[in-house]
Design an enzyme around this catalytic site. Structure first.
Site, PDB file in Angstrom:
ATOM      1  N   SER A   1       0.802  -1.066   0.371  1.00  0.00           N
ATOM      2  CA  SER A   1      -0.017  -0.221   0.339  1.00  0.00           C
ATOM      3  C   SER A   1       1.250   1.196  -0.196  1.00  0.00           C
ATOM      4  O   SER A   1       0.805   2.312  -0.699  1.00  0.00           O
ATOM      5  CB  SER A   1      -0.903  -0.247   1.152  1.00  0.00           C
TER       6      SER A   1
ATOM      7  N   MET B   1      10.802  -6.900   4.290  1.00  0.00           N
ATOM      8  CA  MET B   1      10.814  -7.711   5.665  1.00  0.00           C
ATOM      9  C   MET B   1      12.204  -8.432   5.946  1.00  0.00           C
ATOM     10  O   MET B   1      12.470  -9.824   6.631  1.00  0.00           O
ATOM     11  CB  MET B   1       9.153  -8.701   6.600  1.00  0.00           C
ATOM     12  N   ARG B   2      12.681  -7.396   5.759  1.00  0.00           N
ATOM     13  CA  ARG B   2      14.602  -7.849   6.090  1.00  0.00           C
ATOM     14  C   ARG B   2      15.469  -7.020   6.227  1.00  0.00           C
ATOM     15  O   ARG B   2      15.006  -6.062   6.584  1.00  0.00           O
ATOM     16  CB  ARG B   2      15.060  -8.541   5.078  1.00  0.00           C
ATOM     17  N   ILE B   3      16.189  -7.275   7.728  1.00  0.00           N
ATOM     18  CA  ILE B   3      17.049  -6.959   8.473  1.00  0.00           C
ATOM     19  C   ILE B   3      17.949  -6.362   7.201  1.00  0.00           C
ATOM     20  O   ILE B   3      18.825  -7.079   6.365  1.00  0.00           O
ATOM     21  CB  ILE B   3      18.311  -7.185   9.674  1.00  0.00           C
TER      22      ILE B   3
ATOM     23  N   HIS C   1       8.523   3.148   8.931  1.00  0.00           N
ATOM     24  CA  HIS C   1       8.426   2.059  10.280  1.00  0.00           C
ATOM     25  C   HIS C   1       6.353   2.399  10.812  1.00  0.00           C
ATOM     26  O   HIS C   1       6.265   3.933  11.424  1.00  0.00           O
ATOM     27  CB  HIS C   1       8.989   2.362  10.913  1.00  0.00           C
TER      28      HIS C   1
ATOM     29  N   GLY D   1      21.883  -0.636  12.477  1.00  0.00           N
ATOM     30  CA  GLY D   1      20.941  -1.065  13.195  1.00  0.00           C
ATOM     31  C   GLY D   1      18.802  -1.863  13.020  1.00  0.00           C
ATOM     32  O   GLY D   1      18.711  -1.293  11.823  1.00  0.00           O
TER      33      GLY D   1
ATOM     34  N   ASP E   1      16.087  -0.117  12.661  1.00  0.00           N
ATOM     35  CA  ASP E   1      14.950   0.717  12.958  1.00  0.00           C
ATOM     36  C   ASP E   1      15.666   2.326  14.199  1.00  0.00           C
ATOM     37  O   ASP E   1      14.764   3.133  14.361  1.00  0.00           O
ATOM     38  CB  ASP E   1      13.371   0.927  13.819  1.00  0.00           C
TER      39      ASP E   1
HETATM   40  C1  GRF Z   1       3.225  -0.397   6.382  1.00  0.00           C
HETATM   41  O1  GRF Z   1       2.976  -0.401   7.639  1.00  0.00           O
HETATM   42  C2  GRF Z   1       5.195  -0.002   7.082  1.00  0.00           C
HETATM   43  O2  GRF Z   1       5.445   0.827   8.118  1.00  0.00           O
HETATM   44  C3  GRF Z   1       6.163  -1.430   7.417  1.00  0.00           C
HETATM   45  O3  GRF Z   1       5.482  -2.440   6.710  1.00  0.00           O
HETATM   46  C4  GRF Z   1       3.797  -2.246   6.700  1.00  0.00           C
HETATM   47  C5  GRF Z   1       4.165  -2.004   5.075  1.00  0.00           C
HETATM   48  O4  GRF Z   1       2.373  -1.985   4.362  1.00  0.00           O
HETATM   49  N1  GRF Z   1       7.478  -0.994   7.562  1.00  0.00           N
HETATM   50  P1  GRF Z   1       2.757  -2.459   3.245  1.00  0.00           P
HETATM   51  O5  GRF Z   1       3.193  -2.828   2.930  1.00  0.00           O
HETATM   52  O6  GRF Z   1       3.196  -1.512   2.310  1.00  0.00           O
HETATM   53  O7  GRF Z   1       0.663  -1.559   2.304  1.00  0.00           O
END
Ligand code: GRF
Length: 203
Positions: free
Chosen positions: A12, A91-93, A110, A144, A146
């Site tokens: 989104s 979703m990875r560091i 974030h 780090g 976030d």
């Molecule tokens: C968001 O809430 C963002 O803050 C976090 O992951 C989510 C991603 O949402 N890092 P989308 O895939 O952009 O809808």
């Protein structure tokens, strides 16, 4: 700005960036969208908008971007000529290899008011902790989790009848405004740094 977006999920925030580019609110060229999940909806959103979209195999690791997967990601970013990277639900560091390839040119969004509630499910952390306000943060990415310098923040109230879902939805409304605006400020070269402080963003 030749912008690449990296994401793992529904995308989104990518959509808010696509809409801002289309409407002229963000003067960037979106050169590619890359995902570590082949079936992530973010790739479909990119393709629907005519933006090159690719799955990048980030194995063998599951929660970090390092080693061969990191090299593959850097190669694809270079292939598309990206000069700036926006993480949007990736979703990875991120590890030093990518940080060195794009120094001070990687940002993230974030879903909390950092430095409160870093890490996963930040809206749920805020709800269960009992704070009355949370929000979202656009920040530079450093080594780090976030912890990078903060570019923009938006405050979101927490109501008595909120569930994790209703709260996350309210935070995302703010994300979709904050992220394109922060990227535009960067694209225009309006931001400057003073230590950890990022100055020059007019909200
Ligand atoms: C968001 O809430 C963002 O803050 C976090 O992951 C989510 C991603 O949402 N890092 P989308 O895939 O952009 O809808």
């Amino acid at each position: 700005m030749k912008l690449a977006v990296l994401g793992s999920g529904k995308g989104s925030n990518l959509q808010s960036i696509l809409d801002a580019v289309r409407d002229g609110r963000l003067t960037a060229e979106l050169v590619c969208v890359l995902s570590d999940h082949a079936d992530a909806y973010i790739l479909e959103r990119a393709r629907a908008a005519g933006v090159p979209a690719e799955f990048v195999d980030c194995a063998p690791f599951k929660t970090k971007l390092e080693g061969p997967g990191e090299q593959r990601m850097i190669e694809r970013l270079r292939h598309y000529g990206a000069d700036f990277v926006a993480l949007a639900g990736f979703m990875r560091i991120v590890k030093p290899g990518l940080l060195r390839a794009f120094p001070d040119r990687i940002v993230n969004i974030h879903p909390s008011l950092l430095p409160a509630f870093p890490g996963l499910h930040a809206w749920q952390q805020a709800l269960f902790y009992g704070v009355r306000h949370t929000g979202c943060t656009v920040h530079y990415v450093d080594a780090g989790t976030d912890t990078g310098p903060i570019i923009a923040q938006r405050v979101v109230p927490i109501f008595d009848d909120d569930t994790p879902e209703t709260l996350h939805a309210r935070i995302q409304e703010q994300e979709h405004q904050a992220y394109p605006r922060a990227l535009q400020a960067i694209a225009e070269g309006r931001l400057r740094r003073s230590g950890r402080r990022v100055l020059g963003l007019r909200e």
